[in-house]
Each structure stands twice: as structure tokens, then as C-alpha cells.
Design an enzyme around this catalytic site. Structure first.
Site, PDB file in Angstrom:
ATOM      1  N   LEU A   1     -33.340 -55.836  51.928  1.00  0.00           N
ATOM      2  CA  LEU A   1     -33.047 -56.471  51.334  1.00  0.00           C
ATOM      3  C   LEU A   1     -31.535 -57.863  51.626  1.00  0.00           C
ATOM      4  O   LEU A   1     -30.833 -57.786  51.528  1.00  0.00           O
ATOM      5  CB  LEU A   1     -31.930 -55.839  50.081  1.00  0.00           C
ATOM      6  CG  LEU A   1     -32.248 -57.278  48.972  1.00  0.00           C
ATOM      7  CD1 LEU A   1     -33.594 -57.705  48.172  1.00  0.00           C
ATOM      8  CD2 LEU A   1     -30.620 -56.441  47.991  1.00  0.00           C
ATOM      9  N   PRO A   2     -32.512 -58.042  53.220  1.00  0.00           N
ATOM     10  CA  PRO A   2     -31.698 -59.347  53.739  1.00  0.00           C
ATOM     11  C   PRO A   2     -30.700 -60.569  52.528  1.00  0.00           C
ATOM     12  O   PRO A   2     -31.828 -60.334  51.233  1.00  0.00           O
ATOM     13  CB  PRO A   2     -32.514 -59.686  55.104  1.00  0.00           C
ATOM     14  CG  PRO A   2     -33.705 -59.774  54.194  1.00  0.00           C
ATOM     15  CD  PRO A   2     -34.095 -59.001  53.445  1.00  0.00           C
ATOM     16  N   HIS A   3     -29.441 -60.852  52.667  1.00  0.00           N
ATOM     17  CA  HIS A   3     -28.781 -61.561  51.878  1.00  0.00           C
ATOM     18  C   HIS A   3     -27.599 -61.863  53.025  1.00  0.00           C
ATOM     19  O   HIS A   3     -27.272 -61.307  54.032  1.00  0.00           O
ATOM     20  CB  HIS A   3     -28.815 -61.017  50.605  1.00  0.00           C
ATOM     21  CG  HIS A   3     -27.944 -59.542  50.728  1.00  0.00           C
ATOM     22  ND1 HIS A   3     -28.101 -58.914  51.082  1.00  0.00           N
ATOM     23  CD2 HIS A   3     -26.091 -59.596  51.155  1.00  0.00           C
ATOM     24  CE1 HIS A   3     -27.366 -57.447  51.921  1.00  0.00           C
ATOM     25  NE2 HIS A   3     -25.777 -58.121  50.864  1.00  0.00           N
ATOM     26  N   ALA A   4     -27.104 -63.081  52.672  1.00  0.00           N
ATOM     27  CA  ALA A   4     -25.618 -63.452  53.235  1.00  0.00           C
ATOM     28  C   ALA A   4     -24.873 -64.235  51.803  1.00  0.00           C
ATOM     29  O   ALA A   4     -24.703 -63.803  50.803  1.00  0.00           O
ATOM     30  CB  ALA A   4     -26.084 -64.813  53.779  1.00  0.00           C
TER      31      ALA A   4
ATOM     32  N   LEU B   1     -32.954 -62.250  49.435  1.00  0.00           N
ATOM     33  CA  LEU B   1     -32.026 -62.826  47.797  1.00  0.00           C
ATOM     34  C   LEU B   1     -30.670 -63.392  48.305  1.00  0.00           C
ATOM     35  O   LEU B   1     -30.293 -63.716  49.081  1.00  0.00           O
ATOM     36  CB  LEU B   1     -31.061 -60.623  48.053  1.00  0.00           C
ATOM     37  CG  LEU B   1     -29.576 -60.867  46.805  1.00  0.00           C
ATOM     38  CD1 LEU B   1     -30.250 -61.498  45.476  1.00  0.00           C
ATOM     39  CD2 LEU B   1     -28.666 -59.808  46.953  1.00  0.00           C
TER      40      LEU B   1
END
Length: 147
Positions: A62-65, A101
């Protein structure tokens, strides 16, 4: 919030590195105007700096910044990898499902996490996502869980 609608799902994506997987999932958010292009590189940068902290369960990333890195609206995209890929997580590798995300506030972030945990809290649902043959089938799975 744009939660895994058909424009944000891509199946059997062929990539060789975690960074490429993150970029492919992020491209779906960029294409739909959910994030700016720089957001995708910030997700990659977070992976390089902090490692695979976002590999949240077996087979699932679930990569996000951060919201200030270019989020226009809350959204979640999904790519299913053609071949499982190691992200370097001790217990949850290899990854097959990459959910990118984008949340523009902590409230949205929590809302998305609640919805995705409902989706991914069921091992049968995960197996369906891994085995299904089409985006149409994934849409049905997601709609059933939303009701």
C-alpha cells in the site's frame, strides 16, 4: 473518494522492481487526475528511504506519500502483478497486489484504510483478487463488500 473504480485497476502488470510497481500503480492515479506526477516519485522516494513499511500483509503493498506531495483528491488504485515481486519485507513478501493510496487529509487517510481493511481482512477476498480474470469481476467483489 475514488475507491478502486475500473479506471484505477489494472491486471497482470509486468514489472521487475518494486519502484516500477509503485510507478505503475501511481500512473493510474495521475491518469485520473487524483494526484500530480510528482506524487508518484514521492511514493518511490519513501520506499527508498524507509524500506517496505507499506507491505502491510502477505502479498499486499500500500504505497503512499504525504498529502502535500501532490494529492488532488482521495483515491485508491490497484495493480495486480503478473509475477510476484519481492519488496524486501521479511514476512509479507512476495507482493502481488499493489494498492496506491492518495489521501488529502488524515480523515480521508483513515477512511481509505478502514475501507481497504474491510476488503483485505478476508482471506477469501484476497484470493478472489489474485485469481479473478477481469476488472469486471473485481468491481463485483468490491461492490459486494461495500454493501
Amino acid at each position: 473518494m475514488n475507491f478502486l473504480d475500473r479506471e484505477r485497476i489494472q491486471l497482470d502488470v509486468s514489472v521487475d522492481t518494486p519502484e516500477a510497481a509503485i510507478r505503475e500503480a501511481g500512473k493510474l492515479l495521475v491518469k485520473n487526475g487524483d494526484v500530480e506526477e510528482g506524487y508518484v516519485e514521492k511514493m518511490v522516494e519513501a520506499f527508498r528511504q524507509h524500506g517496505p513499511y507499506f507491505v502491510i500483509a502477505p502479498q499486499i503493498a500500500l504505497p503512499h506519500a504525504r498529502p502535500e506531495d501532490g494529492v488532488n483528491q482521495a483515491a485508491l488504485s490497484l495493480i495486480r502483478l503478473e509475477k510476484p515481486l519481492s519488496f524486501g519485507h521479511q514476512t509479507n513478501d512476495p507482493v502481488e497486489l499493489v494498492f496506491a493510496l492518495a489521501a488529502s487529509s488524515s480523515n480521508e487517510h483513515l477512511e481509505v484504510l478502514q475501507r481497504i481493511s474491510k476488503l483485505l481482512g478476508n482471506k477469501q477476498t484476497i484470493q478472489q483478487l489474485l485469481m479473478t480474470g477481469s476488472v469486471d469481476e473485481i468491481e463485483i467483489i468490491i461492490k459486494e463488500l461495500s454493501t
